[in-house]
Motif scaffolding. Structure first.
Motif: not given
Lengths: 154, 154
Positions: A9-11, A121-127, B118-128, B130-137
């Motif tokens: 959805i975000a994508l 900064d950390w948020e930028q890096a994560m993005i 196929a990704l690790d749990d933490w990675e999935q969480a991070m992607i979710v 960030v994508l939400e964040r960017v979508a909002v932006m």
DNA sequence: GTCTTTCGTTCGACTAACTAAACATAGATC
DNA sequence: GATCTATGTTTAGTTAGTCGAACGAAAGAC
């Protein structure tokens, strides 16, 4: 709701937000959306043949011929006969074409940049990390799509 | 290279990878790309007037009329006169329109889902996240674009 | 009760994108 | 060298999207 759904959805929201401006993006470059894509492809590949572009865009060669005609008349690309295979016509960006490309991304850039700079900064890096990751995932999915039939071959 | 640049490049790669399939996505729904966008807008807003759609798509009202004509003939949307303001024509998705929407995202979904799972749990969480964040932006950047002139008003 | 604005529509017209089919030319194969 | 195949082009035609202008009907202003 599954995580994957949230992701998709975000994508889609990202796509929609930027797609909205696909037209304006192209217009700010003085091109139509499809023409902009041709220019983008040429920018990546440096120099390409008509057939290669046709395959990448999933259209008939005749379509590309017409398109290159227009882009040539507007001065964005140039044709030059290939010396290795004289059936081929190589197509390359002109300076004007490269300039148009530079102008195009400004809309997206300006919208995203301001908000991005304001982040921690950390948020930028994560993005950065995640966007790269996702880009690779999608690009990879794209790789096996090189050889495709013309629409007319179906 | 600046972080913001890396970001923008990644974003553009994502856009390109998916945009490539805008046409195919629409075709898998039995629609043209522009028609799909109309359907998407209607799915979000539930019911909308022609003028509202025109503004959101940055096109003239006449364009929407023509488009709704086609979508109505193909059975994806239905017109119904508004009772509150009888100048308005309300436009709503039919069941067929909703079905088309369901079919559309499958291409993107399937490509992304497999790799994501196929990704690790933490990675999935991070992607979710960030994508939400960017979508909002990007959505936010879009919000102040509600009231826009018709192209013809310029 | 008139005047103005708003809304969607119709009409005529244009442009961009796209195609199939026929074609000319140049490699490739044998 | 004759035949097959690949490449880009021309031609003629289609379709989708788009617009400006004129229009009728309804709402709102005063």
């Amino acid at each position: 709701m599954e995580r994957i759904d949230v992701c998709l959805i975000a994508l889609r929201r990202i796509l929609r937000a930027t797609e909205l401006h696909g037209k304006e993006l192209a217009q700010s470059a003085g091109l139509t959306p499809v023409q902009l894509r041709v220019v983008q492809i040429l920018a990546e590949s440096g120099t390409s043949t008509g057939g290669a572009i046709a395959k990448r865009m999933h259209v008939a060669p005749a379509t590309i011929t017409a398109m290159i005609d227009k882009l040539q008349r507007s001065g964005h690309v140039a044709r030059q006969p290939s010396h290795i295979d004289r059936r081929q016509t190589l197509i390359a960006l002109t300076d004007k074409g490269r300039e148009a490309l530079k102008r195009a991304p400004d809309a997206l850039q300006q919208r995203f940049a301001a908000e991005f700079e304001a982040l921690d900064d950390w948020e930028q890096a994560m993005i950065v990390a995640v966007l790269e990751r996702v880009a690779v995932m999608l690009d990879a999915g794209d790789a096996d799509r090189g050889a495709v039939l013309y629409p007319g071959d179906l």
